[in-house]
Design a protein around this motif. Structure first.
Motif, PDB file in Angstrom:
ATOM      1  N   ASN A   1      -8.978  38.818   9.292  1.00  0.00           N
ATOM      2  CA  ASN A   1      -7.958  39.078  10.299  1.00  0.00           C
ATOM      3  C   ASN A   1      -6.587  38.569   9.887  1.00  0.00           C
ATOM      4  O   ASN A   1      -5.719  38.411  10.714  1.00  0.00           O
ATOM      5  N   ASP A   2      -6.372  38.338   8.603  1.00  0.00           N
ATOM      6  CA  ASP A   2      -5.060  37.882   8.133  1.00  0.00           C
ATOM      7  C   ASP A   2      -3.958  38.879   8.444  1.00  0.00           C
ATOM      8  O   ASP A   2      -2.819  38.505   8.625  1.00  0.00           O
ATOM      9  N   GLU A   3      -4.303  40.174   8.488  1.00  0.00           N
ATOM     10  CA  GLU A   3      -3.286  41.173   8.812  1.00  0.00           C
ATOM     11  C   GLU A   3      -2.833  41.022  10.257  1.00  0.00           C
ATOM     12  O   GLU A   3      -1.676  41.213  10.578  1.00  0.00           O
TER      13      GLU A   3
ATOM     14  N   ALA B   1       2.467  35.619   9.395  1.00  0.00           N
ATOM     15  CA  ALA B   1       3.145  34.357   9.103  1.00  0.00           C
ATOM     16  C   ALA B   1       4.251  34.154  10.125  1.00  0.00           C
ATOM     17  O   ALA B   1       4.803  35.117  10.665  1.00  0.00           O
ATOM     18  N   PRO B   2       4.586  32.895  10.422  1.00  0.00           N
ATOM     19  CA  PRO B   2       5.669  32.639  11.376  1.00  0.00           C
ATOM     20  C   PRO B   2       6.961  33.332  10.937  1.00  0.00           C
ATOM     21  O   PRO B   2       7.301  33.335   9.760  1.00  0.00           O
ATOM     22  N   SER B   3       7.647  33.907  11.899  1.00  0.00           N
ATOM     23  CA  SER B   3       8.853  34.682  11.604  1.00  0.00           C
ATOM     24  C   SER B   3      10.090  33.799  11.477  1.00  0.00           C
ATOM     25  O   SER B   3      10.053  32.605  11.772  1.00  0.00           O
TER      26      SER B   3
ATOM     27  N   ARG C   1      -2.146  29.576   4.665  1.00  0.00           N
ATOM     28  CA  ARG C   1      -2.763  30.790   5.218  1.00  0.00           C
ATOM     29  C   ARG C   1      -2.156  32.075   4.648  1.00  0.00           C
ATOM     30  O   ARG C   1      -2.862  33.043   4.414  1.00  0.00           O
ATOM     31  N   HIS C   2      -0.844  32.077   4.426  1.00  0.00           N
ATOM     32  CA  HIS C   2      -0.161  33.327   4.074  1.00  0.00           C
ATOM     33  C   HIS C   2       0.519  33.313   2.709  1.00  0.00           C
ATOM     34  O   HIS C   2       1.028  34.334   2.276  1.00  0.00           O
TER      35      HIS C   2
ATOM     36  N   SER D   1       5.824  32.742   3.885  1.00  0.00           N
ATOM     37  CA  SER D   1       6.249  31.565   4.638  1.00  0.00           C
ATOM     38  C   SER D   1       7.749  31.313   4.559  1.00  0.00           C
ATOM     39  O   SER D   1       8.292  30.557   5.359  1.00  0.00           O
ATOM     40  N   LEU D   2       8.404  31.933   3.593  1.00  0.00           N
ATOM     41  CA  LEU D   2       9.839  31.704   3.431  1.00  0.00           C
ATOM     42  C   LEU D   2      10.661  32.225   4.614  1.00  0.00           C
ATOM     43  O   LEU D   2      11.771  31.752   4.848  1.00  0.00           O
ATOM     44  N   ARG D   3      10.121  33.167   5.391  1.00  0.00           N
ATOM     45  CA  ARG D   3      10.822  33.591   6.612  1.00  0.00           C
ATOM     46  C   ARG D   3      10.917  32.418   7.588  1.00  0.00           C
ATOM     47  O   ARG D   3      11.967  32.175   8.179  1.00  0.00           O
TER      48      ARG D   3
END
Length: 195
Positions: free
Chosen positions: A97-99, A103-105, A31-32, A37-39
């Motif tokens: 709506n990606d903004e 992405a998971p924190s 998705r991101h 995603s590295l966070r």
């Protein structure tokens, strides 16, 4: 050197295998993208490594003394997985709506590990196998090996998600992918209930 290789093999087997943290990494990568995603990857690795060190330094004794705490962690993890599955299944898949959907924190990744019964089992089993005496040198040695392997393993799942990304160029594809990920997370929750 064979101890390090054994530690690395154990870390790889438990880190690369499918589980809730890896499924979220795959979904986030799709998705991101990898960079965002590295966070999650970093947070999940730090959260797991902290849990591993604390188990190695004696936290497992708390679980032995208060066995209900193990059940509480299990149920919290199952509820968390079901919540995440519901959020994925109910996503409308709109690409614009990606903004709004971030992405998971880092904190999300760390919390996932602490609510993940698979992570607790891997920590207890790993420390039992490689640092049962609680010797600090072995605990930290295992933690460093596990940190590297865990990071690379979760990052591989996020990277794999990026290959799916170009197939998700319409809302229907995103909805289908999200629902598949939701089923996998719900399956993890069911497995944890039956285990």
């Amino acid at each position: 050197m064979s101890l390090i290789l054994s530690m690395a093999a154990f870390a790889l087997a438990s880190s690369i295998s499918p589980g809730p943290v890896n499924i979220v990494a795959l979904s986030s990568g799709a998705r991101h993208g990898l960079r965002a995603s590295l966070r999650h990857v970093t947070g999940a690795t730090l959260g797991f490594t902290l849990l591993l060190v604390l188990i190695g330094l004696g936290l497992h004794e708390v679980l032995v003394y208060w066995p209900w705490l193990t059940q509480a962690i299990k149920w919290a993890g199952v509820l968390f997985l079901l919540y995440m599955a519901w959020k994925l299944a109910s996503d409308d898949g709109r690409l614009g709506n990606d903004e709004a959907i971030k992405a998971p924190s880092l904190w999300y990744g760390a919390a996932m590990q602490w609510l993940n019964p698979k992570a607790w089992l891997a920590c207890v089993a790993g420390m039992g196998a490689f640092a049962a005496s609680g010797e600090a040198v072995l605990v930290w040695q295992f933690a460093w090996v596990y940190f590297v392997i865990c990071y690379l393993s979760i990052a591989c799942w996020a990277f794999a998600g990026t290959f799916v990304r170009h197939y998700l160029n319409n809302a229907a594809g995103v909805r289908l992918f999200n629902r598949l990920m939701a089923v996998l997370l719900a399956g993890c929750a069911l497995y944890l209930l039956l285990a």
